[in-house]
Design an enzyme around this catalytic site. Structure first.
Site, PDB file in Angstrom:
ATOM      1  CG  HIS A  52      -6.193  -1.724  -0.009  1.00 53.33           C
ATOM      2  ND1 HIS A  52      -5.364  -1.386  -1.066  1.00 53.33           N
ATOM      3  CD2 HIS A  52      -5.583  -1.256   1.095  1.00 53.33           C
ATOM      4  CE1 HIS A  52      -4.317  -0.726  -0.605  1.00 53.33           C
ATOM      5  NE2 HIS A  52      -4.413  -0.642   0.695  1.00 53.33           N
TER       6      HIS A  52
ATOM      7  CG  ASP B 107      -7.800  -1.255  -3.503  1.00 55.58           C
ATOM      8  OD1 ASP B 107      -8.415  -0.645  -2.610  1.00 55.58           O
ATOM      9  OD2 ASP B 107      -6.563  -1.378  -3.518  1.00 55.58           O
TER      10      ASP B 107
ATOM     11  CB  SER C 191      -0.951  -0.069   1.202  1.00 54.21           C
ATOM     12  OG  SER C 191      -1.986   0.851   1.060  1.00 54.21           O
TER      13      SER C 191
END
Ligand SMILES: *[C@@H]1O[C@H](CO)[C@@H](O)[C@H](O)[C@H]1NC(C)=O
Ligand SMILES: CC(=O)N[C@H]1CO[C@H](CO)[C@@H](O)[C@@H]1O
Length: 323
Positions: A304, A228, A109
Site C-alpha cells: 500500500h 496491498d 489512499s
C-alpha cells in the site's frame, strides 16, 4: 548554415501555428489529498509536490488540508465527520484563485474517495483528471492495521472495530465511514452515511448530480497496489468488492449459524467493477465514463502506497495538461 536556418525557420513557423499557444499557457493546476496517517505538510508530501514540479515546471500545486496545524491535520485523517470534511475542502478549493479554471486531482489512499466525493457533490472548480492511488472506493471489509507504536492509529482502530456501525463511529471515526462488510450488508446500508451516499447505494435516494458530475471527468485513473495488505480487499481501488452474501438466504439464520468465509473463499469471491450494480445500473456514472474509455485501471507493484517510481508516468500523462 543556410540549411540549418531554413530548417529552423520551417520548424518555428510550424510551431507558431500549431503548438505555440499551448507552450505559452501554463500547465493545469493540481490538487492532492493526502492519505491516512499523513498530513498536508509532511516531508513526504512536500517532496512529492516538488517532484511533480520537476515533471511539470510552473505547475501550481495545492495540498488539501483539514487543519493548518500539522498534528491536527494528521489527526483529522482518523477522527472527524467525512461529509463535513468534504464540505470544508470544497470551500477551500473554491476560494483559491489559481484553481478557478479547473484542476487535476490526485488522491492518496482515503484521500482518493474523498476527492471523488468532492467531484460528485461539488465539482466546482471542475476536475479534469482524477487519479486515485490505493483508494477504498468500495470501502474496506477490515479496518487497516497500524504501524508499531502508532498509538493514535491503534486507539482509533480498536474503537472502530468495536462499534463500526454505531452512530458515534459513523460520524466521528473516519475509517468507519467507509467500512463496508458484504457479509453484513443490510446493517451497512442502514447505518453508513458517507460511502452509501457517494456510491449512491440506497434505492430511492440516489442523487443524479453525483452521476452527472462524476461522468463529466475527462479520465478517472484507478491505481491498485499489487501487494496491498492494508486495503482489504485491495480490489476496492478498482471498484471491486467481495460478493454480497445472499440476503434472502441469511434471513432465517441467527448470527451463530452464519459461517464466516475463510480468507481464501473471500479472495476468490471478488466481484470486479463491471459486474457490480454500481456499474451495471450506472448509479454514479462509471458505466458512461467506461464506455467512452474514461476509466483507466493501473497498477503499482508493491505494498500500500509504496509509490516508488510508478507515479511518474501517470503524472506525466494525466497531470499538468494545457487547455
Ligand atoms: C444531490 O447532491 C447535490 C450536491 O451535493 C445536492 O445539492 C442536492 O441537494 C442533492 N439532492 C438530493 C435530492 O439530495
Ligand atoms: C461539471 C458539472 O456538471 N458540475 C456540476 C456538478 O454539480 C453541481 C451541483 O448541481 C453543478 O453546479 C455543477 O455544474
Amino acid at each position: 548554415m543556410l540549411t540549418l536556418r531554413l530548417v529552423l525557420h520551417v520548424l518555428l513557423s510550424f510551431l507558431s501555428v500549431s503548438a505555440l499557444p499551448r507552450v505559452l499557457s501554463s500547465p493545469r493546476p493540481l490538487v492532492i489529498w493526502h492519505g491516512l496517517g499523513d498530513s498536508y505538510s509532511s516531508p513526504g508530501m512536500l517532496e512529492f509536490a516538488s517532484l511533480i514540479k520537476e515533471v511539470h515546471p510552473g505547475i501550481y500545486v495545492h495540498l488539501v488540508y483539514l487543519e493548518e496545524d500539522i498534528d491536527k491535520d494528521r489527526r483529522a485523517g482518523f477522527y472527524g465527520n467525512v461529509d463535513q470534511q468534504v464540505d470544508f475542502v470544497a470551500a477551500q478549493l473554491a476560494s483559491i484563485p489559481e484553481l478557478q479554471g479547473g484542476f487535476d486531482g490526485i488522491g492518496f489512499s482515503q484521500g482518493g474517495q474523498f476527492l471523488r466525493a468532492f467531484v460528485e457533490r461539488y465539482n466546482f472548480p471542475a476536475v479534469n483528471n482524477l487519479i486515485t492511488f490505493g483508494s477504498q472506493h468500495m470501502g474496506i471489509s477490515d479496518i487497516p492495521g497500524c504501524r508499531p507504536y502508532d498509538f493514535l492509529c491503534q486507539v482509533a482502530r480498536r474503537t472502530a472495530k468495536q462499534a463500526v456501525y454505531g452512530t458515534w463511529a459513523q460520524s466521528n471515526l473516519v475509517q468507519a465511514q467507509y467500512f463496508r462488510d458484504p457479509s453484513n450488508y443490510e446493517k451497512y446500508l442502514s447505518s453508513n452515511h458517507f460511502l452509501t451516499s457517494i456510491n449512491n447505494e440506497i434505492p430511492g435516494s440516489r442523487n443524479e448530480t453525483y452521476n452527472r458530475n462524476l461522468s463529466s471527468l475527462n479520465s478517472l485513473v484507478l491505481v491498485l497496489f499489487t501487494e496491498d495488505k492494508t486495503v482489504v480487499p485491495k480490489e476496492s481501488s478498482w471498484f471491486g468488492a467481495e460478493a454480497i452474501q445472499d440476503l434472502s438466504n441469511t434471513h432465517g439464520l441467527t448470527n451463530m449459524e452464519q459461517i464466516p468465509l475463510t480468507a481464501e473463499a473471500k479472495l476468490s469471491s471478488i466481484v470486479p467493477m463491471r459486474q457490480q450494480p454500481i456499474y451495471t445500473e450506472n448509479w454514479i456514472g462509471l458505466k458512461e465514463l467506461d464506455e467512452r474509455r474514461g476509466i483507466l485501471f493501473e497498477t503499482c507493484k508493491g505494498e500500500h502506497m509504496q509509490l516508488g517510481g510508478c507515479w511518474k508516468d501517470l503524472v506525466a500523462k494525466f497531470v499538468g495538461g494545457r487547455d
